[in-house]
Every structure is written in structure tokens, then in C-alpha cells.
Scaffold this motif. Sequence first.
Motif, PDB file in Angstrom:
ATOM      1  N   GLU A  83      33.231  14.352 -42.176  1.00 10.97           N
ATOM      2  CA  GLU A  83      32.800  14.022 -43.534  1.00 10.97           C
ATOM      3  C   GLU A  83      33.934  14.225 -44.522  1.00 10.97           C
ATOM      4  N   PRO A  86      37.762  11.505 -42.433  1.00 16.39           N
ATOM      5  CA  PRO A  86      37.401  10.522 -41.405  1.00 16.39           C
ATOM      6  C   PRO A  86      38.567  10.245 -40.457  1.00 16.39           C
ATOM      7  N   ARG A  88      41.360   8.203 -38.429  1.00 15.38           N
ATOM      8  CA  ARG A  88      42.234   7.079 -38.771  1.00 15.38           C
ATOM      9  C   ARG A  88      41.706   5.786 -38.138  1.00 15.38           C
ATOM     10  N   ALA A  90      38.833   4.743 -38.081  1.00  7.56           N
ATOM     11  CA  ALA A  90      37.778   4.134 -38.895  1.00  7.56           C
ATOM     12  C   ALA A  90      38.310   3.048 -39.816  1.00  7.56           C
ATOM     13  N   LEU A  91      39.635   2.894 -39.879  1.00  7.54           N
ATOM     14  CA  LEU A  91      40.229   1.804 -40.649  1.00  7.54           C
ATOM     15  C   LEU A  91      40.187   0.481 -39.901  1.00  7.54           C
ATOM     16  N   TYR A  98      33.753   2.036 -38.535  1.00 12.45           N
ATOM     17  CA  TYR A  98      34.585   1.348 -39.529  1.00 12.45           C
ATOM     18  C   TYR A  98      34.019   1.527 -40.932  1.00 12.45           C
ATOM     19  N   ASP A  99      34.912   1.867 -41.866  1.00 12.40           N
ATOM     20  CA  ASP A  99      34.525   2.035 -43.266  1.00 12.40           C
ATOM     21  C   ASP A  99      35.506   1.241 -44.119  1.00 12.40           C
ATOM     22  N   ASP A 101      35.874   0.980 -47.192  1.00 14.45           N
ATOM     23  CA  ASP A 101      36.284   1.609 -48.444  1.00 14.45           C
ATOM     24  C   ASP A 101      37.357   2.674 -48.250  1.00 14.45           C
ATOM     25  N   LEU A 102      37.672   2.977 -46.993  1.00 13.83           N
ATOM     26  CA  LEU A 102      38.648   4.031 -46.719  1.00 13.83           C
ATOM     27  C   LEU A 102      40.073   3.550 -46.962  1.00 13.83           C
ATOM     28  N   GLU A 103      40.927   4.489 -47.407  1.00 16.46           N
ATOM     29  CA  GLU A 103      42.357   4.263 -47.506  1.00 16.46           C
ATOM     30  C   GLU A 103      43.041   5.124 -46.442  1.00 16.46           C
ATOM     31  N   GLU A 106      43.331   8.837 -46.784  1.00 12.67           N
ATOM     32  CA  GLU A 106      42.087   9.597 -46.773  1.00 12.67           C
ATOM     33  C   GLU A 106      41.625   9.934 -45.359  1.00 12.67           C
ATOM     34  N   THR A 107      42.416   9.564 -44.365  1.00 18.16           N
ATOM     35  CA  THR A 107      42.017   9.737 -42.968  1.00 18.16           C
ATOM     36  C   THR A 107      42.986  10.651 -42.228  1.00 18.16           C
TER      37      THR A 107
END
Length: 462
Positions: A83, A86, A88, A90-91, A98-99, A101-103, A106-107
Motif C-alpha cells: 500500500e 507498490p 515496480r 505494477a507499471l 497494473y495501476d 496512475d502510478l509513477e 512511487e514504486t
Amino acid sequence: MTDGPRLPGIETDDDEDRIVCHVDADCFYASCERLREPELRGEPVVVGMGYEPGDTIGAVATASYEAREFGVESAQAISSALERLPRREALDPDAEDYDPDLEPEETGHYRPVDMDYYESIAGEVREILHDCSDTVREVSIDEAYLDVTDRTAWEVADGFARHITDRIRREVGVTVSVGVAPTMSAAKIASDFDKPDGLTVVRPGEVREFLAPLEVDLLHGVGPVTARALREMGLETAGDVAATDPKPLVERFGERGRELYDRARGDDARRVEPKGEPKSFSRESAFAEPIEKAEPKYEQIETLAAAVADRAQREGALYRTVGVKAVTPPFDVNTRERSLPGPIDDPELVDRIATDLFTEFETEAVRKVGVRVANLEFAAADQASLDGWEGRANEQRADGDGGTETDAADGEPAPSSDSGADNETDSSDEKRESTDDKTASTTDGRDATAHTEGQSSLADFS
């Protein structure tokens, strides 16, 4: 140095002269992963279990300092870690988690616990520690105490400690923090004082002054539960504990209350003592770059075999197993061993067996090699005859039931383990600590898992 009894709370001149180092690796598991994957340097790294999509149970074994900036901590539930930070992966639009909105910033990078690999790196650190001190107490896979009284002097203790940290960084590739003090408990606290890559020296006569301003939960052996109880008694700092009447402490905590009082005052008569006899001896050496030619590899095997056999002789040890290690690119650890029919002391046989075992890697690119003797026996009796054991070994091989060779994955003896992740378990006060204290106090950078897997001892390579 004398080992006679001491009155509680009385520090002798002999104690003042002792020089104790506590060596503590920084985010050890994450550092090992960065050795294997240099591109992870400077990136948030989390080592743990249960982070793959679909997994519901798992814990963080360790988090790099970069990951801690996101609120990820050792022993934290992996779901909480994800939480805050996240994966990496997930990019990737094809990833199950997969998200969009992630940068990337942020991972973080998540890796599974690989104890065999971590123990192989710990073995390299262990060899340096034993080379720097004749008296080493290995507490866990990532920390140890050294009594270096006979190796250095207080006037140059900081330089000696820096020599240890520099050797480990240069020869192994991981960083450690070192605390130097006249007592074990003060050295332990000092090693945590300036992490990572820290060096804190507390000289004789300065221990109580050093401890006084520290919060009570920084005292050696104090976890969150004990710290909360001390604060309920109005004791916020080590100085408060040192200045109080010890009687209420004893009434609240029993014998351990007196120990807390003594430690807060800088009194600790424990000596650095090894945890029993070693299970094995090993030496390793890395090449500047992977080597394919056979000659330099065999030359190094010969040198290491002689060094290991010499150490066994100096320690009065017989051995039943001889093994070799070959690390191939990128960082694959391969070990082979041969068991003998009885304990021996024979440097020439160690050299022959090690050379024979290494033939499998003769034509492969190798970045590091090692030689090991194991299944040690320490006895005052005359050492076994080479001819006798070797003759029996040859006879048994002819019959098909003699010496055996095994891959480490199948035939390596399991390493010993210590329980407790944050507070080491090498003295009576730590062993009596409540389970709540031990499981809750896991935020100071110690590699920790929800089970004993993460606390194997500093073993030779496996």
C-alpha cells in the motif's frame, strides 16, 4: 585480563581497557540483492514474501533506507508495504496489479528471501571478522561482537574499526556500521547510532555520558513493551534510569530490572565469547572480472585450500568434509563437497580434493572461488592418520559406499539459527524479554522475518 568474579555495578580498570566492536550490516538482505543486481542501487528495495498478485500472507524481511522513506519497515505485513510502496511491475499494463496512475518514483523493487545466497555473503564477512579478531561472537547472519583489545589501542580504535568497515566494503561489497566501546551493550547501541555506514566510538569514561540522553527504548535489550512500562514509571531516558532508585525497577521487572539499571549506568561485565565451536572453516577470493582460463582458478584454489587447512590446524580441528565454491556470472553460487570416512588433518588431501571437485568449473567463467572444510571435530587425542583414512576411503569407494559428493542444495548441512530478530539472544536479559518486546521492536534496520529463517547464524558458505 582476568576472568574472576566482579561485584555488580563495579567497573574495574581491566574492563575499562577492553575494546569491544559491534559490527552490524546495513539492510543486509537488500545489500545482498544489490550485489546481485547493481541496478538496484539507490532504488527502494524490499525483501520479503507474499508480494505477488494473489498472495494474501507475507512479511517484510528487510527494507532499504530508500524504501523506509515510504513507510516500509522490517516485519511489516507485506500488504501494508504494498500500500505504501507498490511493486515496480505494477507499471506494466499487462501486470495483474497494473495501476495507470502510478509513477516510477512511487514504486519499489520486491525480491524474495534467498537465505542460501545471503549466507554465502555472510560467510565472506565472517572471514574478515575472524581475521580482524581472535575473539568473535556471531549473533546472527548480519551482526557480531569482536574483542579487539589485543589488536589495537584506544588511541587508534577508530582507525582500526574503519579498517574493518573498509575491508568489508572493498572485499565483499556490503556496508556495515560499527560501534566501539568498553562494553558489549554500549558497543551495540553505538553501532546503531549513525547508520548506515556509521562508526561511533565511545571511549572509557564516556559510556554513561553517551547513554544518558538516549530514549529508554534505545537501551540494549529494551523493546516497546518495556519502554512503555519505563515511561509509565516516569523514566524517559537512560539517564533517568541510571539516576533512579533500582528497587522499583526490581519490583517491576525482577532481576532484569537490576540489569536495566546497570546497563543504563554503563555497567556490563559480560565478555565477548564465541558461541561454541565452529561448524566449518572457509576462505574465498574474488577475481577482478570473471575468469575463464583454468590456471589462475586452480592457483587460487590451491592457495585457499592451504589457508583453510592451516586454520584448521591452528584451531586444533579435524574435518570430515571438503568442499569448493564457484560463483559464475551473474551471481550464481555453486558448491560441491566430498565426505570422508573419518576425521582427518591433512592439507595435501584438502588440496587434492578441492582441485578434483573444481574440475567441473574448469572451463566456465568464474568470478569467485572458495574452499571449505566442515563437520569439524575438536579433540585432544592424536590426530587421525591420513594413510589410514585415505586407505579406508579407497577401499570403501571400491565397494561403492565410501566418500560421497553432493551439491550443497541436497547435501549441505543446515545452518544453525538464532531466534529473535531485533534484540539478539546472547545473554540472560535478552532471553527473558517478553515475546511482545521481541516481535514488536523491529524498526531499527535489522533484517527480520516473521519466522526464524531470517536469523541464521553467520555461517560459512552453503
